[in-house]
Design an enzyme around this catalytic site. Structure first.
Site, PDB file in Angstrom:
ATOM      1  N   HIS A 144       0.860  -1.184   0.000  1.00  0.00           N
ATOM      2  CA  HIS A 144       0.000   0.000   0.000  1.00  0.00           C
ATOM      3  C   HIS A 144       0.899   1.238   0.000  1.00  0.00           C
ATOM      4  O   HIS A 144       2.033   1.188   0.497  1.00  0.00           O
ATOM      5  CB  HIS A 144      -0.887   0.018   1.243  1.00  0.00           C
ATOM      6  CG  HIS A 144      -1.959  -1.018   1.237  1.00  0.00           C
ATOM      7  ND1 HIS A 144      -3.084  -0.897   2.016  1.00  0.00           N
ATOM      8  CD2 HIS A 144      -2.090  -2.193   0.564  1.00  0.00           C
ATOM      9  CE1 HIS A 144      -3.863  -1.947   1.831  1.00  0.00           C
ATOM     10  NE2 HIS A 144      -3.278  -2.749   0.958  1.00  0.00           N
TER      11      HIS A 144
ATOM     12  N   GLU B 171       1.068   3.860   1.780  1.00  0.00           N
ATOM     13  CA  GLU B 171       1.578   4.275   3.084  1.00  0.00           C
ATOM     14  C   GLU B 171       2.752   3.407   3.527  1.00  0.00           C
ATOM     15  O   GLU B 171       3.766   3.918   4.004  1.00  0.00           O
ATOM     16  CB  GLU B 171       0.481   4.188   4.153  1.00  0.00           C
ATOM     17  CG  GLU B 171      -0.731   5.041   3.882  1.00  0.00           C
ATOM     18  CD  GLU B 171      -1.855   4.267   3.185  1.00  0.00           C
ATOM     19  OE1 GLU B 171      -1.584   3.588   2.166  1.00  0.00           O
ATOM     20  OE2 GLU B 171      -2.997   4.349   3.640  1.00  0.00           O
TER      21      GLU B 171
ATOM     22  N   CYS C 108      -6.078   2.141   5.881  1.00  0.00           N
ATOM     23  CA  CYS C 108      -6.722   0.910   6.340  1.00  0.00           C
ATOM     24  C   CYS C 108      -6.078   0.519   7.676  1.00  0.00           C
ATOM     25  O   CYS C 108      -5.165   1.193   8.156  1.00  0.00           O
ATOM     26  CB  CYS C 108      -6.544  -0.194   5.294  1.00  0.00           C
ATOM     27  SG  CYS C 108      -4.836  -0.771   5.123  1.00  0.00           S
TER      28      CYS C 108
ATOM     29  N   CYS D 214      -2.224  -0.030   7.391  1.00  0.00           N
ATOM     30  CA  CYS D 214      -1.459   1.202   7.207  1.00  0.00           C
ATOM     31  C   CYS D 214      -1.529   2.109   8.434  1.00  0.00           C
ATOM     32  O   CYS D 214      -0.544   2.756   8.789  1.00  0.00           O
ATOM     33  CB  CYS D 214      -1.946   1.920   5.954  1.00  0.00           C
ATOM     34  SG  CYS D 214      -1.613   0.960   4.461  1.00  0.00           S
TER      35      CYS D 214
END
Length: 163
Positions: free
Chosen positions: A58, A60, A88, A91
Site C-alpha cells: 500500500h 503508506e 486501512c 497502514c
C-alpha cells in the site's frame, strides 16, 4: 520543493501526483508522502500491489519503508504521513508503529478506513503512540481520482477493492 516546510496542501498535491502513477500499473490510485519535521520530503510512494504482487505494498507502507531507509531509522519521530485516502488497519498500524507525529489524509475510506470511519486505530488509547490526525485535505481531488479509476474499471468489466 522549496526548503521551507511544505504545508499539508502542498504535500497532498505530491501525494495526488503519486496516486496518478499507481493507476498506470493498474493499482488503485492512492499516493503517500512522508515529510520530516524540518520539512524535507523523505519519501514519495503509491500503491504497488499489482505492480509487485505484494499485498502489503500500500502507498503508506511503501512510503514509510522508504522514509525509514532515508533516515536510517524506523522511528519517524516528528514526521508527517500524507495520504490521499484514509488508511486501512494495516497502514494505520504501520503509522503508529513508525511513530509518525501526524497523519494527514484526503478522502474517507468507507470500506476499510481505520482513522475514524470503521475503526480509529490512530487514536486508540490502548496503543503506545497516537499521531495527530488531519482529514479532508484536498478530499474532492482524492475522491475524483478514485471515482474515475473505478468508473473506468467498471466500464472494462474489472473489479478491484479499495486499499
Amino acid at each position: 520543493m522549496p526548503d521551507d516546510m511544505p504545508d499539508d496542501v502542498a504535500a497532498m498535491h505530491l501525494a495526488l501526483a503519486e496516486a496518478a502513477l499507481a493507476a498506470q500499473t493498474g493499482d488503485v490510485p492512492i499516493g503517500a508522502v512522508v515529510v520530516a519535521a524540518d520539512g524535507t520530503v523523505l519519501a514519495l510512494a503509491h500503491n504497488e500491489r499489482e505492480a509487485t504482487n505484494d499485498p502489503t505494498a500500500h502507498a503508506e507502507v511503501v512510503a514509510l519503508r522508504a522514509a525509514a531507509r532515508a533516515l536510517g531509522s524506523w522511528r519517524l519521530d516528528g514526521a508527517t504521513l500524507v495520504v490521499t485516502l484514509e488508511p486501512c488497519t494495516m497502514c494505520a498500524g504501520a503509522a503508529v508503529l513508525s511513530r509518525v507525529e501526524r497523519v494527514v489524509f484526503g478522502a474517507w475510506n468507507e470500506e476499510m478506513g481505520a482513522a475514524g470511519t470503521l475503526w480509529d486505530v490512530l487514536r486508540d488509547r490502548r496503543l503506545n503512540h497516537r499521531p495527530e490526525v488531519v482529514s479532508g485535505v484536498l478530499a474532492e481531488e482524492s475522491e475524483a481520482l478514485l471515482s474515475d479509476f473505478f468508473a473506468a474499471r467498471r466500464d472494462s468489466g474489472a473489479h478491484e477493492e479499495v486499499g
